[in-house]
Scaffold this motif. Structure first.
Motif, PDB file in Angstrom:
ATOM      1  N   UNK A   1       0.852  -1.185   0.000  1.00  0.00           N
ATOM      2  CA  UNK A   1       0.000   0.000   0.000  1.00  0.00           C
ATOM      3  C   UNK A   1       0.889   1.237   0.000  1.00  0.00           C
ATOM      4  N   UNK A   2       0.700   2.080  -0.994  1.00  0.00           N
ATOM      5  CA  UNK A   2       1.511   3.290  -1.130  1.00  0.00           C
ATOM      6  C   UNK A   2       0.613   4.506  -1.301  1.00  0.00           C
ATOM      7  N   UNK A   3       0.994   5.591  -0.669  1.00  0.00           N
ATOM      8  CA  UNK A   3       0.362   6.877  -0.903  1.00  0.00           C
ATOM      9  C   UNK A   3       1.343   7.692  -1.736  1.00  0.00           C
ATOM     10  N   UNK A   4       0.863   8.129  -2.887  1.00  0.00           N
ATOM     11  CA  UNK A   4       1.701   8.894  -3.814  1.00  0.00           C
ATOM     12  C   UNK A   4       1.093  10.286  -3.913  1.00  0.00           C
ATOM     13  N   UNK A   5       1.827  11.278  -3.441  1.00  0.00           N
ATOM     14  CA  UNK A   5       1.323  12.644  -3.385  1.00  0.00           C
ATOM     15  C   UNK A   5       1.520  13.385  -4.711  1.00  0.00           C
ATOM     16  N   UNK A   6       0.664  14.378  -4.911  1.00  0.00           N
ATOM     17  CA  UNK A   6       0.749  15.279  -6.071  1.00  0.00           C
ATOM     18  C   UNK A   6       0.684  14.528  -7.403  1.00  0.00           C
ATOM     19  N   UNK A   7      -0.324  13.683  -7.544  1.00  0.00           N
ATOM     20  CA  UNK A   7      -0.480  12.930  -8.777  1.00  0.00           C
ATOM     21  C   UNK A   7      -1.949  12.587  -8.995  1.00  0.00           C
ATOM     22  N   UNK A   8      -2.213  11.880 -10.083  1.00  0.00           N
ATOM     23  CA  UNK A   8      -3.580  11.459 -10.398  1.00  0.00           C
ATOM     24  C   UNK A   8      -3.597   9.953 -10.646  1.00  0.00           C
ATOM     25  N   UNK A   9      -4.795   9.386 -10.658  1.00  0.00           N
ATOM     26  CA  UNK A   9      -4.944   7.961 -10.931  1.00  0.00           C
ATOM     27  C   UNK A   9      -4.382   7.615 -12.309  1.00  0.00           C
ATOM     28  N   UNK A  10      -4.642   8.439 -13.300  1.00  0.00           N
ATOM     29  CA  UNK A  10      -4.160   8.165 -14.663  1.00  0.00           C
ATOM     30  C   UNK A  10      -2.640   8.091 -14.724  1.00  0.00           C
ATOM     31  N   UNK A  11      -1.968   8.989 -14.036  1.00  0.00           N
ATOM     32  CA  UNK A  11      -0.500   8.997 -14.023  1.00  0.00           C
ATOM     33  C   UNK A  11       0.033   7.733 -13.349  1.00  0.00           C
ATOM     34  N   UNK A  12      -0.539   7.368 -12.207  1.00  0.00           N
ATOM     35  CA  UNK A  12      -0.098   6.173 -11.484  1.00  0.00           C
ATOM     36  C   UNK A  12      -0.357   4.927 -12.328  1.00  0.00           C
TER      37      UNK A  12
ATOM     38  N   UNK B   1      -0.402   4.680 -15.613  1.00  0.00           N
ATOM     39  CA  UNK B   1       0.605   4.619 -16.674  1.00  0.00           C
ATOM     40  C   UNK B   1       1.961   4.176 -16.129  1.00  0.00           C
ATOM     41  N   UNK B   2       2.297   4.602 -14.911  1.00  0.00           N
ATOM     42  CA  UNK B   2       3.546   4.154 -14.289  1.00  0.00           C
ATOM     43  C   UNK B   2       3.530   2.652 -14.075  1.00  0.00           C
ATOM     44  N   UNK B   3       2.386   2.124 -13.643  1.00  0.00           N
ATOM     45  CA  UNK B   3       2.252   0.683 -13.435  1.00  0.00           C
ATOM     46  C   UNK B   3       2.420  -0.057 -14.757  1.00  0.00           C
ATOM     47  N   UNK B   4       1.758   0.435 -15.808  1.00  0.00           N
ATOM     48  CA  UNK B   4       1.842  -0.206 -17.129  1.00  0.00           C
ATOM     49  C   UNK B   4       3.272  -0.277 -17.646  1.00  0.00           C
ATOM     50  N   UNK B   5       4.054   0.752 -17.354  1.00  0.00           N
ATOM     51  CA  UNK B   5       5.406   0.840 -17.904  1.00  0.00           C
ATOM     52  C   UNK B   5       6.471   0.205 -17.015  1.00  0.00           C
ATOM     53  N   UNK B   6       6.117  -0.127 -15.783  1.00  0.00           N
ATOM     54  CA  UNK B   6       7.114  -0.701 -14.874  1.00  0.00           C
ATOM     55  C   UNK B   6       7.062  -2.227 -14.929  1.00  0.00           C
ATOM     56  N   UNK B   7       8.045  -2.847 -14.303  1.00  0.00           N
ATOM     57  CA  UNK B   7       8.046  -4.305 -14.227  1.00  0.00           C
ATOM     58  C   UNK B   7       7.628  -4.765 -12.831  1.00  0.00           C
ATOM     59  N   UNK B   8       6.969  -3.901 -12.094  1.00  0.00           N
ATOM     60  CA  UNK B   8       6.515  -4.195 -10.736  1.00  0.00           C
ATOM     61  C   UNK B   8       5.478  -5.317 -10.732  1.00  0.00           C
ATOM     62  N   UNK B   9       4.624  -5.339 -11.750  1.00  0.00           N
ATOM     63  CA  UNK B   9       3.569  -6.349 -11.865  1.00  0.00           C
ATOM     64  C   UNK B   9       3.782  -7.124 -13.159  1.00  0.00           C
ATOM     65  N   UNK B  10       3.771  -8.435 -13.024  1.00  0.00           N
ATOM     66  CA  UNK B  10       3.992  -9.303 -14.174  1.00  0.00           C
ATOM     67  C   UNK B  10       2.969  -9.029 -15.278  1.00  0.00           C
ATOM     68  N   UNK B  11       3.462  -8.834 -16.477  1.00  0.00           N
ATOM     69  CA  UNK B  11       2.656  -8.612 -17.681  1.00  0.00           C
ATOM     70  C   UNK B  11       1.772  -7.366 -17.605  1.00  0.00           C
ATOM     71  N   UNK B  12       2.187  -6.359 -16.842  1.00  0.00           N
ATOM     72  CA  UNK B  12       1.424  -5.109 -16.734  1.00  0.00           C
ATOM     73  C   UNK B  12       1.352  -4.379 -18.072  1.00  0.00           C
ATOM     74  N   UNK B  13       2.286  -4.642 -18.959  1.00  0.00           N
ATOM     75  CA  UNK B  13       2.261  -4.003 -20.283  1.00  0.00           C
ATOM     76  C   UNK B  13       1.035  -4.429 -21.097  1.00  0.00           C
TER      77      UNK B  13
END
Length: 135
Positions: free
Chosen positions: A46-57, A59-71
Motif C-alpha cells: 500500500x503506497x500513498x503517492x502525493x501530487x499525482x492522479x490515478x491516470x498517471x499512477x 501509466x507508471x504501473x503499465x510501464x514498470x516491471x513491478x507487476x507481471x505482464x502489466x504491459x
C-alpha cells in the motif's frame, strides 16, 4: 582560452544538472510512502503517492516491471466496467476493470493467482494498493 571557457561552462552545467537530478530523486522519495503487509498466500503493498492522479499512477504501473505482464493492461483506463480476455500467451488470462466513485479496481487473473490493483484518489494524492494472491 576558448577551450578553457568551454570546459568551465561544461563543468558548471554538469554541476547544476547533477544537483537537479539529486533534487528530483529526493522529491520523488518524499512524495511516496509505502508499507507492506503479509497475508495468507500473498502480500499487500500500500503506497500513498502525493501530487499525482490515478491516470498517471496507472501509466507508471503499465510501464514498470513491478507487476507481471502489466504491459498488457489497456493503454487508457476505461470509463466504465470492462473485462479484457488476454490471448497472447503467458500466464495472464484476463483483466477486469471495476470503476468506483473515487477510483478503480483492476483484477489481473493469472494461471497461478490473482493480482488486484486498487487506485483511489484522495485529494491530490493517490492510494495505490496492490494485492498479490496465490491460488
Amino acid at each position: 582560452m576558448k577551450k578553457l571557457y568551454l570546459l568551465i561552462l561544461t563543468l558548471v552545467f554538469m554541476g547544476c544538472w547533477k544537483q537537479s537530478v539529486a533534487q528530483s530523486v529526493r522529491k520523488l522519495k518524499d512524495s511516496i510512502s509505502c508499507k507492506e503487509t503479509e497475508i495468507e498466500m500473498g502480500l499487500i503493498e500500500e503506497c500513498t503517492i502525493r501530487n499525482t492522479t490515478i491516470s498517471v499512477v496507472y501509466q507508471q504501473i503499465r510501464k514498470s516491471d513491478k507487476i507481471e505482464e502489466a504491459h498488457k493492461l489497456l493503454a487508457v483506463l476505461p470509463k466504465k466496467d470492462a473485462e479484457v480476455k488476454v490471448s497472447r500467451g503467458g500466464g495472464l488470462i484476463a483483466v477486469v476493470y471495476h470503476i468506483k466513485k473515487q477510483g478503480i479496481s483492476i483484477e489481473m487473473d493469472y494461471e497461478g493467482g490473482v493480482t488486484t490493483i486498487d487506485l483511489l484518489q484522495q485529494g491530490n494524492a493517490v492510494l495505490r494498493r496492490i494485492t498479490y494472491s496465490a491460488d
